[in-house]
Design an enzyme around this catalytic site. Structure first.
Site, PDB file in Angstrom:
ATOM      1  CG  ASN A   7     -16.839 -59.190  24.129  1.00 38.92           C
ATOM      2  OD1 ASN A   7     -16.680 -59.350  22.921  1.00 38.92           O
ATOM      3  ND2 ASN A   7     -16.936 -57.988  24.688  1.00 38.92           N
ATOM      4  NE  ARG A  90     -20.516 -56.689  22.551  1.00 40.86           N
ATOM      5  CZ  ARG A  90     -20.118 -55.545  23.024  1.00 40.86           C
ATOM      6  NH1 ARG A  90     -19.313 -55.504  24.052  1.00 40.86           N
ATOM      7  NH2 ARG A  90     -20.503 -54.418  22.465  1.00 40.86           N
ATOM      8  CG  HIS A 179     -22.355 -49.272  21.222  1.00 41.29           C
ATOM      9  ND1 HIS A 179     -22.058 -48.011  20.748  1.00 41.29           N
ATOM     10  CD2 HIS A 179     -21.178 -49.880  21.467  1.00 41.29           C
ATOM     11  CE1 HIS A 179     -20.751 -47.856  20.696  1.00 41.29           C
ATOM     12  NE2 HIS A 179     -20.191 -48.974  21.124  1.00 41.29           N
ATOM     13  N   GLY A 211     -15.972 -46.285  21.494  1.00 36.29           N
ATOM     14  CA  GLY A 211     -16.897 -46.065  20.378  1.00 36.29           C
ATOM     15  C   GLY A 211     -18.145 -45.437  20.957  1.00 36.29           C
ATOM     16  NE  ARG A 240     -14.624 -47.113  16.197  1.00 43.77           N
ATOM     17  CZ  ARG A 240     -15.507 -47.811  16.904  1.00 43.77           C
ATOM     18  NH1 ARG A 240     -16.767 -47.850  16.540  1.00 43.77           N
ATOM     19  NH2 ARG A 240     -15.143 -48.470  17.978  1.00 43.77           N
ATOM     20  CG  ASP A 282      -8.498 -41.972  28.235  1.00 43.49           C
ATOM     21  OD1 ASP A 282      -9.153 -41.162  28.922  1.00 43.49           O
ATOM     22  OD2 ASP A 282      -8.363 -43.166  28.540  1.00 43.49           O
ATOM     23  N   GLY A 332     -19.751 -41.272  29.046  1.00 45.58           N
ATOM     24  CA  GLY A 332     -21.084 -40.887  29.520  1.00 45.58           C
ATOM     25  C   GLY A 332     -21.221 -41.029  31.029  1.00 45.58           C
ATOM     26  CD  GLU A 385     -21.921 -53.083  26.109  1.00 46.55           C
ATOM     27  OE1 GLU A 385     -20.949 -52.677  26.780  1.00 46.55           O
ATOM     28  OE2 GLU A 385     -21.972 -53.009  24.883  1.00 46.55           O
TER      29      GLU A 385
HETATM   30  P1  ADP Z   1     -15.073 -49.170  25.066  1.00 51.41           P
HETATM   31  O1  ADP Z   1     -15.860 -48.707  23.899  1.00 51.41           O
HETATM   32  O2  ADP Z   1     -13.641 -49.388  24.754  1.00 51.41           O
HETATM   33  O3  ADP Z   1     -15.725 -50.271  25.863  1.00 51.41           O
HETATM   34  P2  ADP Z   1     -15.550 -47.531  27.420  1.00 51.41           P
HETATM   35  O4  ADP Z   1     -17.025 -47.462  27.478  1.00 51.41           O
HETATM   36  O5  ADP Z   1     -14.838 -48.320  28.454  1.00 51.41           O
HETATM   37  O6  ADP Z   1     -15.038 -47.887  25.987  1.00 51.41           O
HETATM   38  O7  ADP Z   1     -15.040 -46.018  27.475  1.00 51.41           O
HETATM   39  C1  ADP Z   1     -13.681 -45.737  27.480  1.00 51.41           C
HETATM   40  C2  ADP Z   1     -13.474 -44.245  27.426  1.00 51.41           C
HETATM   41  O8  ADP Z   1     -14.145 -43.595  28.532  1.00 51.41           O
HETATM   42  C3  ADP Z   1     -12.021 -43.912  27.614  1.00 51.41           C
HETATM   43  O9  ADP Z   1     -11.386 -43.854  26.383  1.00 51.41           O
HETATM   44  C4  ADP Z   1     -12.068 -42.566  28.243  1.00 51.41           C
HETATM   45  O10 ADP Z   1     -12.051 -41.635  27.190  1.00 51.41           O
HETATM   46  C5  ADP Z   1     -13.413 -42.446  28.915  1.00 51.41           C
HETATM   47  N1  ADP Z   1     -13.306 -42.286  30.381  1.00 51.41           N
HETATM   48  C6  ADP Z   1     -13.373 -41.137  31.059  1.00 51.41           C
HETATM   49  N2  ADP Z   1     -13.271 -41.310  32.365  1.00 51.41           N
HETATM   50  C7  ADP Z   1     -13.114 -42.618  32.567  1.00 51.41           C
HETATM   51  C8  ADP Z   1     -12.938 -43.438  33.721  1.00 51.41           C
HETATM   52  N3  ADP Z   1     -12.901 -42.926  34.959  1.00 51.41           N
HETATM   53  N4  ADP Z   1     -12.811 -44.756  33.527  1.00 51.41           N
HETATM   54  C9  ADP Z   1     -12.857 -45.293  32.295  1.00 51.41           C
HETATM   55  N5  ADP Z   1     -13.017 -44.575  31.168  1.00 51.41           N
HETATM   56  C10 ADP Z   1     -13.144 -43.253  31.285  1.00 51.41           C
END
Ligand code: ADP
Length: 399
Positions: A7, A90, A179, A211, A240, A282, A332, A385
């Site tokens: 990636n 990817r 995604h 995202g 965004r 975050d 999520g 992914e």
């Molecule tokens: P990306 O789109 O950068 O791949 P991720 O799916 O890794 O993003 O999600 C990152 C976001 O998930 C972080 O910015 C944060 O807001 C949220 N988050 C909340 N709790 C956690 C956790 N325990 N570990 C990682 N990310 C977390």
């Protein structure tokens, strides 16, 4: 069979080497700061992590450093490069030219280059990664797995924008969605969990991370998704804006002296929950600040949950029902507060959470957080992914 998943970003290159007999990761890692001073490779092997600091002026040098790490006698995982049966890349955008993954050849690469303008933030980097890999492993088969491909099944009334039809025809101005590998993986896992085959299932997948996007998935196929021509559309994200009245661009351009490009950079990098809260993109910082009484952090969370809620409602309308709501990706999977806010007051749709199960820590397994009496199954499914990319690569190479 061993498959390397790559990636490539503009200054980064992440990789995972899979043993496809067990679908397990043998080693993984990533290069950061390619072309910038202080390039570094973090290589995670069974016994620990090796940090390799080395000048990496371009993706080719970075790719070679990854291969050197993979075959290293101390921390490598294989004896020679020939053990890598195939590479899966990817790639952001298929430009509507491929509705699934594809084996790489000169013609495919040419089409990707033509489509680079559709994803200026990601595509040039993806192409650099592919070219670098081809140079250092010229005889290894490679597959491209597109973020847009899962959405290729959307019907025209869902993917069209109400613009001049000629602009759709001539310039491919339409919704593509992103995604895709994640939406595909978690919807397939949800179908397995429901245990009754894909036919007749109505699923909403909420990929909420740095995202975020949601997809409506009927009979295992995507029928709508929240991102658009670019990954800027849909719900508000870390930085965004998500959906916004496009007339704001002209207004901001006049007020702040922005060019069109400035406006797009602003909407990509200075908006979202970071722009609203003034604290962070975050969600760990936001939930903490909101709990301590920070009103703008609370507002950012409220806006995010409200936007997700509205997409869920609209996809229930689009599918005429819902069997299963899936949460995935960083937010999520981990931020229970946001799942609670999204599912609050969704009784009219038959969605209810089990408050206690919803707060269970993410341990990498599927969690059923459905509340008592809920007509809709609510699941937390960790996304993967890279595994989808490895699986699709294997399928193509074997075929
Ligand atoms: P990306 O789109 O950068 O791949 P991720 O799916 O890794 O993003 O999600 C990152 C976001 O998930 C972080 O910015 C944060 O807001 C949220 N988050 C909340 N709790 C956690 C956790 N325990 N570990 C990682 N990310 C977390």
């Amino acid at each position: 069979m061993k498959i390397l998943v790559v990636n490539a970003g503009s200054s980064s290159l992440k990789y995972q080497l899979f043993d496809m007999d067990t679908e397990s990761v043998i080693v993984k890692g990533g290069v950061e700061r390619i072309g910038i001073r202080g390039s570094v490779l973090h290589h995670k092997w069974a016994q620990g992590e090796k940090v390799i600091e080395q000048d990496m002026p371009n993706h080719k040098v970075a790719m070679q450093a990854v291969l050197d790490a993979l075959v290293h006698p101390e921390y490598g995982a294989i004896h020679s490069m020939s053990e890598i049966d195939a590479v899966g890349h990817r790639v952001l955008h298929s430009g509507g030219d491929f509705d699934g993954s594809v084996l790489l050849d000169d013609e495919v690469l040419k089409i990707c280059k033509k489509n680079a303008e559709l994803g200026p933030l990601h595509m040039p980097a993806n192409i650099l990664g592919i070219e670098a890999c081809r140079e250092v492993m010229p005889h290894t088969p490679m597959a491209l797995v597109f973020d847009t491909a899962f959405h290729a099944t959307m019907p025209p009334h869902a993917y069209m924008y109400a613009v001049d039809y000629d602009d759709y025809k001539n310039y491919k101005v339409r919704k593509y969605g992103f995604h895709g590998t994640s939406h595909k993986y978690v919807s397939q896992e949800a179908i397995k969990y429901l245990g009754r085959g894909a036919a007749g299932t109505k699923i909403i997948t909420a990929h909420l991370g740095g995202g975020s996007s949601l997809s409506a998935v009927m009979d295992g196929k995507c029928v709508d998704t929240s991102m658009g021509f670019t990954p800027l559309a849909g719900v508000p994200m870390g930085t965004r804006s998500g959906d916004i009245d496009p007339a704001v661009l002209e207004f901001l351009a006049a007020k702040k002296g922005y060019t069109v490009l400035d406006c797009i950079n602003y909407l990509n990098k200075q908006c979202g929950v970071a722009g609203i809260s003034g604290i962070s993109s975050d969600f760990r910082d936001l939930t903490k600040a909101a709990a301590e009484g920070n009103e703008r952090a609370q507002l950012a969370l409220d806006m995010f949950a409200y936007a997700v809620k509205k997409y869920i409602g609209s996809y229930i309308a689009a599918m005429d029902g819902l069997d299963c709501l899936v949460f995935t990706a960083g937010i999520g999977e981990n931020t229970w507060q946001v799942r609670e806010m999204i599912c609050d007051k969704m009784d009219c749709f038959g969605i209810a959470l089990d408050a206690e199960k919803n707060r269970l820590k993410n341990d990498g397994a599927i969690h059923d957080i459905t509340g008592e009496g809920s007509k809709v199954k609510v699941l937390v499914i960790p996304t993967n992914e890279e595994l989808v990319i490895a699986r699709e690569t294997k399928e193509l190479v074997e075929a």
